[in-house]
Enzyme design. Structure first.
Site, short mmCIF file in Angstrom:
data_model
loop_
_atom_site.label_atom_id
_atom_site.label_comp_id
_atom_site.label_asym_id
_atom_site.label_seq_id
_atom_site.Cartn_x
_atom_site.Cartn_y
_atom_site.Cartn_z
N LYS A 86 0.86 -1.19 0.00
CA LYS A 86 0.00 0.00 0.00
C LYS A 86 0.89 1.23 0.00
O LYS A 86 1.79 1.37 0.85
CB LYS A 86 -0.87 -0.03 1.25
CG LYS A 86 -2.25 0.56 1.07
CD LYS A 86 -3.05 0.34 2.34
CE LYS A 86 -4.48 0.71 2.18
NZ LYS A 86 -5.18 0.72 3.48
O1 G3P Z 1 -8.20 1.40 4.41
C1 G3P Z 1 -8.19 2.72 4.80
C2 G3P Z 1 -9.55 3.34 4.96
O2 G3P Z 1 -10.55 2.39 4.80
C3 G3P Z 1 -9.64 4.17 6.19
O3 G3P Z 1 -10.94 4.37 6.65
O4 G3P Z 1 -12.50 4.99 8.44
O5 G3P Z 1 -10.07 5.60 8.66
O6 G3P Z 1 -11.52 6.76 7.01
P1 G3P Z 1 -11.27 5.49 7.75
#
Ligand code: G3P
Length: 226
Positions: A86
């Site tokens: 990533k």
């Molecule tokens: O994989 C990264 C992404 O899904 C992060 O999500 O909830 O931290 O905005 P969030």
């Protein structure tokens, strides 16, 4: 649409994998910090995740320069056959993506918000692009509209199919906050939704399912007593 789990928790991954529909896992430094992960254990932890799930497991680089990202990406890719590196959507990240892709290492470009970012990621050789839905909602923009634009734009250039130059990218709807995000991502045509554990559980539930099952169980008791 495939389901990935957005977590670094081994317990959550093992349980979700047992439900039979899990196609991959995405992690990031925040998710690893959330489970109390230590720097020294990181590589072993990624290996353990890779043993729990057959599909792609995204492990994120933490360097901010191209050279550092490429070096970390090479090391991560050696941990297991199903590791996807990533890489954040920066100019340095694009350059690292091109280098890693040219070496045959799959990249998931993360922190993607806009159409130009997604096209650049695809053109730089990313195997996956991860538009964040919920974080747009957090700033009062419609994250699903942005996701739809990204999918439509990549479709315009056949970048989601095997193109004439062999390029192929899958869209991972990320930053998913509720089951409606999952519904809409599927209708938009995202290839994958990466979903937190509690949201994935909610996706399997509906009050009418619960009520219907309760009625079946109650009626079966009557049958047994007749
Ligand atoms: O994989 C990264 C992404 O899904 C992060 O999500 O909830 O931290 O905005 P969030």
């Amino acid at each position: 649409m495939k389901f990935f789990l957005d977590t670094a928790s081994l317990e959550e991954i093992a349980e979700a994998a047992s439900w039979g529909a899990l196609a991959g896992v995405t992690t990031n430094p925040t998710l690893y910090a959330r489970i109390g992960g230590k720097l020294a254990d990181f590589e072993d932890h990624i290996k353990k995740i890779c043993q729990l799930v057959k599909g792609p497991v995204s492990a994120e680089v933490t360097a901010s320069d191209t050279e550092g990202m490429v070096a970390q990406g090479r090391d991560l890719a050696k941990l297991a056959n199903n590791v996807v590196v990533k890489v954040p959507m920066t100019l340095e990240g694009l350059a690292a993506t091109r280098s890693l892709a040219d070496e045959g290492i799959e990249v998931n470009m993360t922190l993607v918000f806009t159409v130009p970012q997604a096209i650049l990621a695809a053109r730089a050789g990313a195997r996956y692009v991860s538009p964040f839905v919920g974080r747009f909602d957090d700033i009062s923009e419609d994250g699903l509209d942005h996701l739809a634009s990204i999918v439509a734009a990549l479709n315009n250039y056949d970048m989601r199919d095997e193109g004439p130059n062999g390029q192929q990218v899958e869209v991972i709807a990320a930053s998913i906050r509720n089951p409606n995000h999952v519904t809409q991502a599927a209708l938009i045509g995202a290839d994958i939704a990466t979903v937190p554990f509690d949201i994935l559980k909610k996706c399997a539930k509906h009050p009418l399912t619960t009520n219907g099952l309760a009625a079946f169980e109650a009626d079966w008791e009557k049958v047994k007593q007749q």
